[in-house]
Design an enzyme around this catalytic site. Structure first.
Site, PDB file in Angstrom:
ATOM      1  N   CYS A  70      36.733  34.062  41.099  1.00  0.00           N
ATOM      2  CA  CYS A  70      36.289  35.439  41.310  1.00  0.00           C
ATOM      3  C   CYS A  70      34.964  35.698  40.591  1.00  0.00           C
ATOM      4  O   CYS A  70      34.870  35.487  39.370  1.00  0.00           O
ATOM      5  CB  CYS A  70      37.350  36.422  40.810  1.00  0.00           C
ATOM      6  SG  CYS A  70      36.818  38.152  40.896  1.00  0.00           S
ATOM      7  N   CYS A  73      35.130  38.431  37.533  1.00  0.00           N
ATOM      8  CA  CYS A  73      35.793  38.174  36.259  1.00  0.00           C
ATOM      9  C   CYS A  73      34.746  37.775  35.218  1.00  0.00           C
ATOM     10  O   CYS A  73      33.640  37.358  35.571  1.00  0.00           O
ATOM     11  CB  CYS A  73      36.821  37.055  36.419  1.00  0.00           C
ATOM     12  SG  CYS A  73      38.304  37.539  37.337  1.00  0.00           S
ATOM     13  N   HIS A 116      41.699  40.860  36.280  1.00  0.00           N
ATOM     14  CA  HIS A 116      41.633  40.593  37.717  1.00  0.00           C
ATOM     15  C   HIS A 116      42.843  41.144  38.463  1.00  0.00           C
ATOM     16  O   HIS A 116      42.730  41.542  39.629  1.00  0.00           O
ATOM     17  CB  HIS A 116      41.523  39.082  37.956  1.00  0.00           C
ATOM     18  CG  HIS A 116      41.430  38.698  39.402  1.00  0.00           C
ATOM     19  ND1 HIS A 116      40.239  38.684  40.096  1.00  0.00           N
ATOM     20  CD2 HIS A 116      42.402  38.337  40.303  1.00  0.00           C
ATOM     21  CE1 HIS A 116      40.457  38.321  41.351  1.00  0.00           C
ATOM     22  NE2 HIS A 116      41.754  38.102  41.503  1.00  0.00           N
ATOM     23  N   ASN A 156      36.633  50.910  47.657  1.00  0.00           N
ATOM     24  CA  ASN A 156      37.470  50.396  48.734  1.00  0.00           C
ATOM     25  C   ASN A 156      38.567  49.576  48.081  1.00  0.00           C
ATOM     26  O   ASN A 156      38.276  48.688  47.272  1.00  0.00           O
ATOM     27  CB  ASN A 156      36.672  49.491  49.676  1.00  0.00           C
ATOM     28  CG  ASN A 156      35.553  50.233  50.385  1.00  0.00           C
ATOM     29  OD1 ASN A 156      35.690  51.413  50.690  1.00  0.00           O
ATOM     30  ND2 ASN A 156      34.465  49.541  50.656  1.00  0.00           N
ATOM     31  N   HIS A 167      39.235  41.631  42.877  1.00  0.00           N
ATOM     32  CA  HIS A 167      39.075  42.215  41.546  1.00  0.00           C
ATOM     33  C   HIS A 167      38.901  43.734  41.651  1.00  0.00           C
ATOM     34  O   HIS A 167      38.199  44.216  42.541  1.00  0.00           O
ATOM     35  CB  HIS A 167      37.852  41.605  40.869  1.00  0.00           C
ATOM     36  CG  HIS A 167      37.806  41.804  39.403  1.00  0.00           C
ATOM     37  ND1 HIS A 167      38.156  40.831  38.488  1.00  0.00           N
ATOM     38  CD2 HIS A 167      37.452  42.883  38.664  1.00  0.00           C
ATOM     39  CE1 HIS A 167      38.005  41.300  37.257  1.00  0.00           C
ATOM     40  NE2 HIS A 167      37.583  42.555  37.347  1.00  0.00           N
ATOM     41  N   HIS A 169      37.317  46.931  41.620  1.00  0.00           N
ATOM     42  CA  HIS A 169      35.903  47.306  41.537  1.00  0.00           C
ATOM     43  C   HIS A 169      35.583  48.352  42.586  1.00  0.00           C
ATOM     44  O   HIS A 169      36.336  48.570  43.532  1.00  0.00           O
ATOM     45  CB  HIS A 169      34.997  46.093  41.737  1.00  0.00           C
ATOM     46  CG  HIS A 169      34.944  45.602  43.157  1.00  0.00           C
ATOM     47  ND1 HIS A 169      35.992  44.933  43.762  1.00  0.00           N
ATOM     48  CD2 HIS A 169      33.964  45.692  44.106  1.00  0.00           C
ATOM     49  CE1 HIS A 169      35.661  44.628  45.013  1.00  0.00           C
ATOM     50  NE2 HIS A 169      34.447  45.083  45.251  1.00  0.00           N
ATOM     51  N   GLN A 171      31.825  50.592  44.291  1.00  0.00           N
ATOM     52  CA  GLN A 171      30.411  50.412  44.582  1.00  0.00           C
ATOM     53  C   GLN A 171      29.672  51.740  44.459  1.00  0.00           C
ATOM     54  O   GLN A 171      30.288  52.807  44.472  1.00  0.00           O
ATOM     55  CB  GLN A 171      30.220  49.848  45.992  1.00  0.00           C
ATOM     56  CG  GLN A 171      30.878  48.493  46.204  1.00  0.00           C
ATOM     57  CD  GLN A 171      30.679  47.978  47.607  1.00  0.00           C
ATOM     58  OE1 GLN A 171      29.550  47.669  48.007  1.00  0.00           O
ATOM     59  NE2 GLN A 171      31.752  47.861  48.364  1.00  0.00           N
TER      60      GLN A 171
END
Length: 353
Positions: A70, A73, A116, A156, A167, A169, A171
């Site tokens: 990933c 991470c 993660h 999302n 992971h 996250h 945007q």
């Protein structure tokens, strides 16, 4: 909050946001990366009046890597990632495969935690508050870029939504124009203001929802409800009680209370469809006033706009998704199979406490 800005090997900016002031962030990105080359271009659809980002370089972006590869991470045990340090609280960095770049705006990735296997709902209130601080800081910084007119923070979540990195996250998109959805709101604001002699449409909507049966939860500074004309099977709008145009306008009381309210909503989303169901896929989207001129929206100022978050899922029932088919994709007319009143009832029933 401590903020530390650095550069990745290819020149992209990376920013650490830490809960502790004594943390030192001096790790160097040791990957042999060449400078990122993007081909982002904004084209206007003259029939619809909206814009499309053409970004062919995104075809090569990272797609469903295994967990041990990933890129979000921390860099550990000899494996190098997008984050040079071996741990972090919250990190924001320029997207390596941006939809918008240069004169076409900017795209950033927001990593909510180094864990993660976590999700936003697993964060502590302190951690969620740090994410809010990062969203606010990036909104302020990006608003000063000459090419940027509107800042959009979003998450999302879930493969069904199209997420390619597991992971936790989100945007941030910094657009060089006012987005079509926001423009529609501003036109409605202007029309309502003129028709009523100055009444604010956002205030009127919130007042109506507070008097109806679609409230999911409310606190001293925030109100969450399923809107009267919800487009999605389960959709929540979260408003601060005091109208502000953007995240920068939130006062300390609202900022302090936000993590508890938002984490509660996310936990309820994961309970909608019952025990044993996979995590609920969702999109969480902050709507903020544009920073550019609003001259085309007669009589409307930035202060007329109401910051709010829209949280919705494309899952309509256990094992079934809501697809945007002919009516939705072809004519932009949504058909919702779940009455908003029923959705609100269900979201009240699954309170996490």
């Amino acid at each position: 909050m401590k903020k530390t800005s650095t550069r990745l090997a290819d020149g992209r900016e990376l920013i650490y946001y830490d809960l502790r002031d004594d943390v030192v962030r001096d790790a160097v990105d040791r990957r042999p990366l060449e400078r990122t080359v993007t081909t982002s271009e904004i084209r206007q659809d003259v029939l619809l009046g909206d814009s499309v980002a053409i970004a062919s370089h995104r075809q090569g972006r990272t797609y469903h890597p295994p967990a041990d590869e990933c890129p979000l991470c921390p860099s550990r045990d000899g494996r190098l990632s997008e984050i040079p340090d071996s741990s972090y609280d919250v990190v924001v960095f320029e997207n390596r495969f941006p939809s918008l770049a240069g004169d076409s705006g900017r795209c950033e990735v927001v990593c909510f935690t180094s864990d993660h296997n976590a999700s936003f709902a697993d964060l502590t209130e302190e951690q969620a508050g740090l994410v809010l601080d990062a969203w606010t800081d990036r909104t302020a910084e990006l608003s000063h870029l000459p090419a940027v007119e509107q800042v959009f923070c979003f998450e999302n979540r879930g493969a069904e939504i199209g997420v390619t990195l597991g992971h936790p996250h989100g945007q941030i998109y910094a657009y060089p124009f006012t987005t079509p959805r926001t423009a529609l709101m501003l036109r409605s604001l202007a029309a309502h203001k003129e028709a009523t002699g100055g009444e604010n449409l956002f205030d009127a909507v919130l007042e109506r929802e507070l008097a109806d049966e679609r409230i999911v939860l409310q606190s001293e500074h925030w109100v969450a409800f399923v809107p009267y004309s919800a487009h999605w099977p389960y959709e929540i709008h979260l408003y601060p009680r005091r109208r502000v145009p953007d995240l920068l306008g939130l006062d300390e009381a609202a900022r302090t209370e936000f993590p508890k309210v938002y984490l509660e909503l996310l936990k309820r989303f994961d309970r909608i469809f019952g025990e044993g169901e996979p995590p609920t896929p969702y999109i969480a989207a902050w709507h903020q006033a544009p920073f550019g001129t609003l001259d085309e929206f007669d009589g409307v100022t930035r202060d007329d706009f109401a910051l709010h978050l829209e949280l919705f899922t494309i899952r309509r029932t256990s094992g079934k998704l809501k697809f945007l088919a002919g009516s939705e994709s072809g004519m932009n007319v949504f058909i919702n199979d779940v009455p908003p009143e029923a959705a609100a009832r269900r979201l009240r029933e699954v309170a996490s406490s």
